[in-house]
Design a protein around this motif. Structure first.
Motif, PDB file in Angstrom:
ATOM      1  N   ARG A  25     -69.838   9.089 -49.562  1.00 23.84           N
ATOM      2  CA  ARG A  25     -69.879  10.483 -50.053  1.00 23.84           C
ATOM      3  C   ARG A  25     -70.575  11.317 -48.980  1.00 23.84           C
ATOM      4  O   ARG A  25     -71.618  10.916 -48.439  1.00 23.84           O
ATOM      5  CB  ARG A  25     -70.673  10.540 -51.365  1.00 23.84           C
ATOM      6  N   ILE A  26     -70.000  12.480 -48.644  1.00 20.80           N
ATOM      7  CA  ILE A  26     -70.573  13.286 -47.560  1.00 20.80           C
ATOM      8  C   ILE A  26     -70.523  14.763 -47.927  1.00 20.80           C
ATOM      9  O   ILE A  26     -69.658  15.208 -48.717  1.00 20.80           O
ATOM     10  CB  ILE A  26     -69.823  13.013 -46.230  1.00 20.80           C
ATOM     11  N   PHE A  27     -71.435  15.521 -47.361  1.00 23.16           N
ATOM     12  CA  PHE A  27     -71.529  16.943 -47.676  1.00 23.16           C
ATOM     13  C   PHE A  27     -71.459  17.781 -46.385  1.00 23.16           C
ATOM     14  O   PHE A  27     -71.688  17.270 -45.285  1.00 23.16           O
ATOM     15  CB  PHE A  27     -72.834  17.227 -48.432  1.00 23.16           C
ATOM     16  N   THR A  28     -71.140  19.044 -46.545  1.00 19.60           N
ATOM     17  CA  THR A  28     -70.977  19.935 -45.396  1.00 19.60           C
ATOM     18  C   THR A  28     -72.233  19.940 -44.525  1.00 19.60           C
ATOM     19  O   THR A  28     -73.340  20.113 -45.019  1.00 19.60           O
ATOM     20  CB  THR A  28     -70.675  21.371 -45.870  1.00 19.60           C
ATOM     21  N   GLY A  29     -72.033  19.761 -43.231  1.00 15.71           N
ATOM     22  CA  GLY A  29     -73.142  19.767 -42.285  1.00 15.71           C
ATOM     23  C   GLY A  29     -73.813  18.430 -42.111  1.00 15.71           C
ATOM     24  O   GLY A  29     -74.714  18.294 -41.268  1.00 15.71           O
ATOM     25  N   ALA A  30     -73.382  17.413 -42.867  1.00 12.51           N
ATOM     26  CA  ALA A  30     -74.039  16.103 -42.815  1.00 12.51           C
ATOM     27  C   ALA A  30     -73.518  15.258 -41.655  1.00 12.51           C
ATOM     28  O   ALA A  30     -72.420  15.468 -41.130  1.00 12.51           O
ATOM     29  CB  ALA A  30     -73.851  15.366 -44.130  1.00 12.51           C
ATOM     30  N   TYR A  31     -74.322  14.257 -41.283  1.00 11.52           N
ATOM     31  CA  TYR A  31     -74.035  13.331 -40.190  1.00 11.52           C
ATOM     32  C   TYR A  31     -72.852  12.433 -40.546  1.00 11.52           C
ATOM     33  O   TYR A  31     -72.785  11.850 -41.632  1.00 11.52           O
ATOM     34  CB  TYR A  31     -75.288  12.505 -39.939  1.00 11.52           C
ATOM     35  N   VAL A  32     -71.887  12.316 -39.598  1.00 10.50           N
ATOM     36  CA  VAL A  32     -70.760  11.403 -39.759  1.00 10.50           C
ATOM     37  C   VAL A  32     -71.024  10.174 -38.891  1.00 10.50           C
ATOM     38  O   VAL A  32     -71.097  10.288 -37.654  1.00 10.50           O
ATOM     39  CB  VAL A  32     -69.425  12.057 -39.336  1.00 10.50           C
ATOM     40  N   PRO A  33     -71.199   9.002 -39.477  1.00 12.85           N
ATOM     41  CA  PRO A  33     -71.464   7.784 -38.686  1.00 12.85           C
ATOM     42  C   PRO A  33     -70.370   7.538 -37.656  1.00 12.85           C
ATOM     43  O   PRO A  33     -69.207   7.908 -37.859  1.00 12.85           O
ATOM     44  CB  PRO A  33     -71.502   6.679 -39.747  1.00 12.85           C
ATOM     45  N   ASP A  34     -70.729   6.875 -36.551  1.00  9.63           N
ATOM     46  CA  ASP A  34     -69.799   6.650 -35.457  1.00  9.63           C
ATOM     47  C   ASP A  34     -68.579   5.829 -35.872  1.00  9.63           C
ATOM     48  O   ASP A  34     -67.501   5.960 -35.280  1.00  9.63           O
ATOM     49  CB  ASP A  34     -70.507   5.940 -34.297  1.00  9.63           C
ATOM     50  N   CYS A  35     -68.732   4.979 -36.870  1.00 10.33           N
ATOM     51  CA  CYS A  35     -67.625   4.118 -37.287  1.00 10.33           C
ATOM     52  C   CYS A  35     -66.613   4.840 -38.180  1.00 10.33           C
ATOM     53  O   CYS A  35     -65.567   4.277 -38.520  1.00 10.33           O
ATOM     54  CB  CYS A  35     -68.153   2.879 -38.006  1.00 10.33           C
ATOM     55  N   LEU A  36     -66.893   6.090 -38.555  1.00 10.79           N
ATOM     56  CA  LEU A  36     -65.994   6.881 -39.395  1.00 10.79           C
ATOM     57  C   LEU A  36     -65.458   8.056 -38.595  1.00 10.79           C
ATOM     58  O   LEU A  36     -66.135   8.579 -37.703  1.00 10.79           O
ATOM     59  CB  LEU A  36     -66.723   7.366 -40.649  1.00 10.79           C
ATOM     60  N   ASP A  37     -64.233   8.479 -38.917  1.00 11.65           N
ATOM     61  CA  ASP A  37     -63.638   9.527 -38.085  1.00 11.65           C
ATOM     62  C   ASP A  37     -62.956  10.645 -38.868  1.00 11.65           C
ATOM     63  O   ASP A  37     -62.490  11.625 -38.275  1.00 11.65           O
ATOM     64  CB  ASP A  37     -62.642   8.921 -37.094  1.00 11.65           C
ATOM     65  N   THR A  38     -62.858  10.521 -40.181  1.00 16.57           N
ATOM     66  CA  THR A  38     -62.092  11.499 -40.965  1.00 16.57           C
ATOM     67  C   THR A  38     -62.831  11.785 -42.266  1.00 16.57           C
ATOM     68  O   THR A  38     -63.475  10.908 -42.847  1.00 16.57           O
ATOM     69  CB  THR A  38     -60.684  10.958 -41.276  1.00 16.57           C
ATOM     70  N   VAL A  39     -62.723  13.051 -42.713  1.00 15.31           N
ATOM     71  CA  VAL A  39     -63.295  13.436 -44.000  1.00 15.31           C
ATOM     72  C   VAL A  39     -62.188  14.031 -44.865  1.00 15.31           C
ATOM     73  O   VAL A  39     -61.471  14.942 -44.433  1.00 15.31           O
ATOM     74  CB  VAL A  39     -64.435  14.456 -43.826  1.00 15.31           C
ATOM     75  N   VAL A  40     -62.062  13.505 -46.077  1.00 14.65           N
ATOM     76  CA  VAL A  40     -61.114  14.055 -47.037  1.00 14.65           C
ATOM     77  C   VAL A  40     -61.872  14.946 -48.011  1.00 14.65           C
ATOM     78  O   VAL A  40     -62.974  14.618 -48.458  1.00 14.65           O
ATOM     79  CB  VAL A  40     -60.369  12.934 -47.793  1.00 14.65           C
ATOM     80  N   MET A  41     -61.313  16.120 -48.294  1.00 11.03           N
ATOM     81  CA  MET A  41     -61.947  17.039 -49.250  1.00 11.03           C
ATOM     82  C   MET A  41     -62.039  16.375 -50.618  1.00 11.03           C
ATOM     83  O   MET A  41     -61.119  15.655 -51.040  1.00 11.03           O
ATOM     84  CB  MET A  41     -61.138  18.333 -49.350  1.00 11.03           C
TER      85      MET A  41
END
Length: 390
Positions: free
Chosen positions: A87-103
């Motif tokens: 689960r991720i929120f706007t402005g948050a850190y994206v780990p290096d092993c992940l590359d895409t965010v779905v709304m």
């Protein structure tokens, strides 16, 4: 007596930038930057989500187990498998092993599992490190005007102090035995003093706030003493009145007595012919006519130029536009005219009450119509030069 163009050139040549000082970024609005600034960091400093949703590693999978949460400023789980998401929120850190965010609106969640019902393209909704600006890239060039957006940009890069050009300290010296401060009783032969208030507000409109006003009677001794004090403590001195050729006009004599170099005196214009411009060391001096409309016209055309140069601006003149004049106008004076006018997108109207003593139409004017001394007649619908003032 000189022409308008000569006066502008002399003022420009003798108005120099103020010294440089270091200032807190949050106090720098309206100043001109005196250095070129490069970014000390990447911005953003890490890969960042641009949406509220779920971050995953793009693949053919549409169903993922939720194994963590990344909120702005707080994330720890870096070990995420191909069939897992966070689960991720706007402005948050994206780990290096992940590359895409779905709304989040494009998913269905069942406890600790999500199903993507509208799959984004790979790399969607992830801001790359340094996407806005990379470390050591140009942030702002020298001579840039500091705006609210510039302050915000500098702050987001962690920059707290910058070098800017100082703004001048300005003295307003008002002369005249007949002047009474507004709010006081108006005796016989007296008038309310308005020029100091008008000039102070005009200065604030340019971004200058260190202003002090002095009043002096039409007396040579007091005029000399007041000007001596101002010349030693201020960067710019504006004198209102006492600069014509009357028996009680002592300003020019007092300025010369105090060592002010006369750079010009009187301009072939109307209003504002008896304008004095001089300099002592690094202090520049304008002795403006006492009539309010003349004083304000001279401020817009001449003082404004000098102030902008001292503050470090590259563009120092007021803008000029072309408009068609509504009615024919004849210039029989042989002088350059600055006429109070009101313009719209297509045309300009010459207002009534053009007297140098009258502010009533100046109060509603939004421009000065410039008519050169060698222009005798302007026909209806002919284009003229207009200098916007509001």
């Amino acid at each position: 007596m000189i022409q308008v163009s000569q006066a502008l050139s002399i003022i420009s040549e003798n108005s120099c930038k103020m010294p440089i000082k270091k200032i807190k970024v949050h106090k720098s609005l309206g100043f001109i930057l005196a250095e070129t600034i490069y970014s000390p960091i990447d911005m953003p400093p890490f890969r960042q989500s641009s949406m509220d949703g779920y971050a995953f590693s793009f693949s053919e999978l549409n169903q993922f187990d939720i194994v963590g949460v990344s909120q702005a400023g707080n994330f720890s789980n870096e070990q995420i498998k191909k069939n897992q998401a966070i689960r991720i929120f706007t402005g948050a850190y994206v780990p290096d092993c992940l590359d895409t965010v779905v709304m989040q609106e494009h998913t269905q969640r069942n406890e600790q599992t999500i199903t993507i019902i509208k799959k984004p393209n790979a790399l969607t909704n992830v801001r790359s490190k340094g996407e806005q600006i990379k470390k050591e890239e140009l942030v702002l060039e020298k001579d840039t005007l500091i705006t609210p957006a510039a302050i915000g940009f500098l702050a987001c890069l962690g920059i707290t102090e910058i070098n800017v050009y100082k703004k001048p300290k300005v003295a307003i010296v008002v002369t005249g035995n007949e002047l009474v401060k507004a709010g006081k009783k108006l005796g016989k032969g007296k008038i309310f003093e308005s020029n100091s208030v008008m000039l102070k507000v005009a200065l604030q409109g340019v971004g200058i706030n260190k202003i002090k006003t002095f009043s002096v009677k039409d007396n040579l001794k007091n005029t000399k003493k007041t000007l001596q004090n101002c010349l030693s403590k201020f960067d710019v001195v504006l004198v209102s009145g006492g600069i014509s050729v009357g028996d009680y006009d002592f300003v020019k004599e007092a300025l010369l007595y105090n060592g002010v170099e006369e750079l010009f005196y009187t301009i072939n214009q109307k209003p504002g012919k008896p304008l004095f411009f001089g300099k002592k060391d690094k202090t520049i001096v304008f002795a403006l006519p006492g009539n309010p409309a003349s004083a304000l016209s001279c401020f817009y055309i001449y003082v404004h130029l000098a102030l902008k140069k001292t503050m470090g601006f590259d563009s120092v003149h007021l803008n000029k536009i072309k408009r068609k004049i509504k009615t024919p106008f004849q210039n029989t004076t042989g002088k350059s005219l600055f006429l109070k006018g009101f313009y719209n997108d297509e045309s300009v109207t010459v207002l009534e009450s053009q007297s140098s003593a009258m502010l009533n139409t100046f109060a509603t004017a939004n421009g000065l119509i410039y008519m050169p001394y060698n222009t005798e007649l302007v026909a209806e619908n002919e284009e003229v030069t207009v200098i916007p003032i509001n």
